[in-house]
Design a protein around this motif. Structure first.
Motif, PDB file in Angstrom:
ATOM      1  N   CYS A  40      -7.286   8.685   0.589  1.00 52.13           N
ATOM      2  CA  CYS A  40      -6.727   8.297  -0.716  1.00 52.13           C
ATOM      3  C   CYS A  40      -7.396   7.003  -1.169  1.00 52.13           C
ATOM      4  O   CYS A  40      -7.556   6.063  -0.383  1.00 52.13           O
ATOM      5  CB  CYS A  40      -5.229   8.050  -0.617  1.00 52.13           C
ATOM      6  N   SER A  41      -7.736   6.925  -2.455  1.00 55.92           N
ATOM      7  CA  SER A  41      -8.303   5.669  -2.957  1.00 55.92           C
ATOM      8  C   SER A  41      -7.249   4.858  -3.715  1.00 55.92           C
ATOM      9  O   SER A  41      -7.522   3.751  -4.163  1.00 55.92           O
ATOM     10  CB  SER A  41      -9.500   5.949  -3.860  1.00 55.92           C
ATOM     11  N   ASP A  42      -6.028   5.419  -3.843  1.00 57.52           N
ATOM     12  CA  ASP A  42      -4.940   4.690  -4.511  1.00 57.52           C
ATOM     13  C   ASP A  42      -3.792   4.503  -3.520  1.00 57.52           C
ATOM     14  O   ASP A  42      -3.503   5.399  -2.726  1.00 57.52           O
ATOM     15  CB  ASP A  42      -4.408   5.488  -5.712  1.00 57.52           C
ATOM     16  N   ILE A  43      -3.147   3.329  -3.615  1.00 56.61           N
ATOM     17  CA  ILE A  43      -1.948   3.099  -2.800  1.00 56.61           C
ATOM     18  C   ILE A  43      -0.826   2.593  -3.702  1.00 56.61           C
ATOM     19  O   ILE A  43      -1.074   1.983  -4.743  1.00 56.61           O
ATOM     20  CB  ILE A  43      -2.174   2.102  -1.644  1.00 56.61           C
ATOM     21  N   ALA A  44       0.426   2.864  -3.278  1.00 60.20           N
ATOM     22  CA  ALA A  44       1.578   2.429  -4.068  1.00 60.20           C
ATOM     23  C   ALA A  44       2.671   1.963  -3.125  1.00 60.20           C
ATOM     24  O   ALA A  44       2.763   2.430  -1.987  1.00 60.20           O
ATOM     25  CB  ALA A  44       2.093   3.585  -4.911  1.00 60.20           C
ATOM     26  N   VAL A  45       3.501   1.042  -3.616  1.00 56.84           N
ATOM     27  CA  VAL A  45       4.687   0.663  -2.852  1.00 56.84           C
ATOM     28  C   VAL A  45       5.890   0.763  -3.790  1.00 56.84           C
ATOM     29  O   VAL A  45       5.828   0.346  -4.942  1.00 56.84           O
ATOM     30  CB  VAL A  45       4.528  -0.740  -2.200  1.00 56.84           C
ATOM     31  N   ARG A  95      -0.006  -9.757  -1.305  1.00 59.65           N
ATOM     32  CA  ARG A  95      -0.903  -9.387  -0.201  1.00 59.65           C
ATOM     33  C   ARG A  95      -1.499  -7.996  -0.408  1.00 59.65           C
ATOM     34  O   ARG A  95      -2.676  -7.764  -0.117  1.00 59.65           O
ATOM     35  CB  ARG A  95      -0.163  -9.441   1.141  1.00 59.65           C
ATOM     36  N   LEU A  96      -0.686  -7.070  -0.913  1.00 51.38           N
ATOM     37  CA  LEU A  96      -1.204  -5.709  -1.140  1.00 51.38           C
ATOM     38  C   LEU A  96      -2.284  -5.710  -2.210  1.00 51.38           C
ATOM     39  O   LEU A  96      -3.311  -5.057  -2.065  1.00 51.38           O
ATOM     40  CB  LEU A  96      -0.081  -4.790  -1.596  1.00 51.38           C
ATOM     41  N   LEU A  97      -2.039  -6.460  -3.287  1.00 52.50           N
ATOM     42  CA  LEU A  97      -3.029  -6.511  -4.368  1.00 52.50           C
ATOM     43  C   LEU A  97      -4.339  -7.084  -3.838  1.00 52.50           C
ATOM     44  O   LEU A  97      -5.420  -6.571  -4.120  1.00 52.50           O
ATOM     45  CB  LEU A  97      -2.506  -7.351  -5.544  1.00 52.50           C
ATOM     46  N   ARG A  98      -4.209  -8.156  -3.039  1.00 51.67           N
ATOM     47  CA  ARG A  98      -5.417  -8.815  -2.534  1.00 51.67           C
ATOM     48  C   ARG A  98      -6.140  -7.958  -1.508  1.00 51.67           C
ATOM     49  O   ARG A  98      -7.334  -7.686  -1.633  1.00 51.67           O
ATOM     50  CB  ARG A  98      -5.025 -10.169  -1.932  1.00 51.67           C
ATOM     51  N   GLU A  99      -5.402  -7.492  -0.503  1.00 48.65           N
ATOM     52  CA  GLU A  99      -6.056  -6.762   0.588  1.00 48.65           C
ATOM     53  C   GLU A  99      -6.468  -5.358   0.169  1.00 48.65           C
ATOM     54  O   GLU A  99      -7.475  -4.829   0.656  1.00 48.65           O
ATOM     55  CB  GLU A  99      -5.162  -6.761   1.823  1.00 48.65           C
TER      56      GLU A  99
END
Ligand code: KG4
Ligand code: ZN
Length: 332
Positions: free
Chosen positions: A261-266, A279-283
């Motif tokens: 997957c090239s997209d992630i969501a929380v 942290r998610l946006l940065r990493e």
């Protein structure tokens, strides 16, 4: 197609009107936090009674905010579970009765599917497939989402949920319930590196979680430093938060990498946590992943996400039966 969503699974009474499964016309959330706060947690009996008081006014308000009357409603979606049975029954019975009175189709919806849908309601929906972390008060799970109705569970917590750990640490520090937002704010004033709490990665290749060891470590630290808590509490909160965020970010990125997957969501209440978002946006960016996080008002419990799920079922003619019941845990 305009769907009225109803949500009463825990301590929020919510109603929303959503057009075509994606456009929020109104979303009203009445929180019971003030009532449960003094007991240090949600009191199920009180929750049910408060839902009963609030359900009609909240629904009326949602219609008013949308500038619609009941005749405009094409279908009703309501949370069926998981959650507190007595609380769920209030919204579920209300939705059944209203659907019958209006003669419109209705659908009971899984609360977790609702949270997963919240990311489609934001301004920046992910492209399919994506890896999603659902972190709330009752669940911490990772899914591979390949369609609006296609979720594959990849891993989940073996003990406490992430939000539950925040709530428990807040209680240990004498900061009451609910603890997520309080700990998040306190942690902002602390040093995350001063106290190193354990990170439970379990098997580093697997996508399961465990937060009970961390909770015990924080508890022991607090017991040993009871005299100095006032001075240390911000550093404890920051150290604890960093330990949770480290594991959540690591496993979500691992899920994306291992499932292509090239997209992630929380999504879920813990997605409101500032440090996790940052942290998610940065990493995620460092790894070349596109990161999607719903706006704050869609992270916690709300009825817009329930309406969004209901739309997809009702559009396919998948309705609930008048004899259907709620469930506390999934599967029913
Ligand atoms: O999704 P949600 O509103 O309800 C459930 O379905 O459980 O999630 C509630 C959880 C609570 O445990 C709360 O402490 C946590 O989300 N939470 C947070 C934050 N805001 C809410 N956890 C960490 N940081 C926050 N800012
Ligand atoms: Zn929830």
């Amino acid at each position: 197609m305009i769907i009225l969503g109803i949500e009463t699974s825990c301590d929020e009474t919510a109603a929303a009107l959503v057009a075509d499964g994606g456009r929020i016309l109104s979303s009203v959330v009445a929180s019971q936090i003030d009532i449960h706060h003094r007991y240090g947690g949600v009191v199920p009996e009180l929750a049910s009674r408060k839902h009963l008081e609030a359900i009609v006014p909240v629904t009326t308000q949602a219609l008013e905010h949308a500038g619609l009357d009941l005749e405009a409603v094409d279908g009703i979606a309501v949370t069926r579970g998981p959650g507190l049975v007595g609380a769920l029954l209030v919204g579920f019975s209300f939705a059944k009765g209203l659907a019958r009175a209006l003669d419109v189709p209705w659908r009971g919806v899984n609360h977790l599917e609702g949270h997963l849908h919240s990311v489609f309601l934001g301004d920046n929906p992910p492209s399919l497939p994506f890896a999603a972390l659902l972190a709330s008060g009752g669940h911490t799970s990772i899914y591979r989402v390949s369609g609006p109705m296609q979720f594959e569970l990849l891993g989940q917590t073996r003990d406490d949920a992430a939000g539950e750990a925040f709530d428990k640490v807040s209680k240990m520090l004498g900061l009451g319930y609910p603890g997520g937002a309080v700990i998040g704010r306190l942690a902002g004033r602390g040093n995350p590196d001063r106290i190193k709490f354990p990170r439970a990665y379990l098997d580093k290749d697997r996508l399961d979680f465990s937060f009970s060891g961390l909770k015990t470590a924080v508890n022991q630290y607090i017991r040993h430093h009871g005299d100095d808590l006032e001075r240390l509490s911000a550093d404890i909160a920051a150290g604890f938060q960093e330990a949770v965020v480290d594991v959540l970010v690591y496993k979500l990125i691992l899920a994306a990498e291992t499932t292509g997957c090239s997209d992630i969501a929380v999504v879920g209440g813990v997605a409101a946590n500032g440090r996790l978002r940052e942290r998610l946006l940065r990493e995620g960016a460092v790894k070349g992943l596109s990161v999607h996080i719903p706006p704050l008002d869609l992270c916690g419990d709300n009825a817009a996400m329930i309406a969004a799920v209901g739309y997809h079922y009702l559009r396919e003619g998948k309705r609930s039966e008048m004899t259907d019941d709620v469930y506390s845990r999934y599967p029913a």
